[in-house]
Design a protein around this motif. Structure first.
Motif, mmCIF file in Angstrom:
data_model
loop_
_atom_site.group_PDB
_atom_site.id
_atom_site.type_symbol
_atom_site.label_atom_id
_atom_site.label_comp_id
_atom_site.label_asym_id
_atom_site.label_seq_id
_atom_site.Cartn_x
_atom_site.Cartn_y
_atom_site.Cartn_z
ATOM 1 N N ARG A 140 0.814 -1.210 0.000
ATOM 2 C CA ARG A 140 0.000 0.000 0.000
ATOM 3 C C ARG A 140 0.856 1.272 0.000
ATOM 4 O O ARG A 140 0.437 2.300 -0.458
ATOM 5 C CB ARG A 140 -0.914 0.012 1.224
ATOM 6 C CG ARG A 140 -1.873 -1.114 1.227
ATOM 7 C CD ARG A 140 -3.060 -0.785 0.370
ATOM 8 N NE ARG A 140 -4.007 -1.886 0.377
ATOM 9 C CZ ARG A 140 -4.780 -2.181 -0.624
ATOM 10 N NH1 ARG A 140 -4.764 -1.457 -1.703
ATOM 11 N NH2 ARG A 140 -5.597 -3.197 -0.555
ATOM 12 N N GLN A 141 2.064 1.254 0.522
ATOM 13 C CA GLN A 141 2.932 2.420 0.588
ATOM 14 C C GLN A 141 4.230 2.125 -0.150
ATOM 15 O O GLN A 141 4.618 0.979 -0.324
ATOM 16 C CB GLN A 141 3.264 2.759 2.036
ATOM 17 C CG GLN A 141 2.050 3.180 2.845
ATOM 18 C CD GLN A 141 2.437 3.478 4.273
ATOM 19 O OE1 GLN A 141 3.531 3.142 4.710
ATOM 20 N NE2 GLN A 141 1.521 4.112 5.001
ATOM 21 N N THR A 142 4.884 3.215 -0.576
ATOM 22 C CA THR A 142 6.177 3.069 -1.230
ATOM 23 C C THR A 142 7.196 2.610 -0.197
ATOM 24 O O THR A 142 7.256 3.162 0.908
ATOM 25 C CB THR A 142 6.626 4.406 -1.830
ATOM 26 O OG1 THR A 142 5.591 4.904 -2.658
ATOM 27 C CG2 THR A 142 7.896 4.267 -2.625
#
Length: 171
Positions: free
Chosen positions: A15-17
């Motif tokens: 979901r996040q880098t």
């Protein structure tokens, strides 16, 4: 997506880098050099260029044309007025250059018409050829036999001789 897909075969993306693992606590030297170049070279040059363009856009003058006022001919100069004679000579040279450029333009028109029309150029380019012959006749009558060291004084003497010959023919 269908609800019965296999979650192990196609896991969902994160979901996040992800965070990059730095090997060192020092800042990146490429980033430092790029910022140094930007603020020391690129930014001042860009601002200077924008200022120059702003100043030039306010002055809408034509820089490549130089306008000269018409100078009187040698016939209108006094006998010992050397400045007037010099200015008249320079005016004659400018006129000679202009007439020579006019000749070149007309010659280019004739050659372009000849190349475009081919074998029937004499018939199709009649007006251009007639204009060329007229311009050539006028050019040769004014500058024809002046030689390599032509000057305004020689041209004036030639004009005077031509006028005297025409006057003797009429009488």
């Amino acid at each position: 997506m269908p609800s019965d897909h296999d979650k192990d075969a196609y896991p969902e993306p994160p979901r996040q880098t992800p965070v990059v693992n730095k090997l060192s606590a020092l800042p990146d030297p490429a980033l430092i050099l790029s910022k140094l170049f930007y603020y020391s070279v690129d930014l001042p040059v860009t601002k200077f260029r924008e200022a120059v363009v702003r100043i030039q856009s306010q002055n809408k003058l034509v820089y490549y044309h130089q306008k000269f006022r018409r100078i009187p001919d040698l016939t209108e100069c006094e006998e010992r007025d050397y400045v007037c004679c010099y200015e008249a000579e320079m005016q004659w040279r400018r006129d000679f250059k202009v007439d020579r450029e006019i000749m070149k333009v007309i010659q280019e028109r004739v050659s372009a018409c000849q190349a475009r029309e081919g074998a029937s150029f004499e018939q199709n380019c009649f007006k251009v050829i007639q204009l060329y012959e007229e311009v050539m006749k006028n050019f040769l009558s004014r500058y024809g036999d002046l030689g390599a060291y032509a000057s305004g004084r020689k041209c004036l003497m030639k004009q005077k001789e031509r006028m005297m010959a025409a006057q003797t023919q009429n009488t």
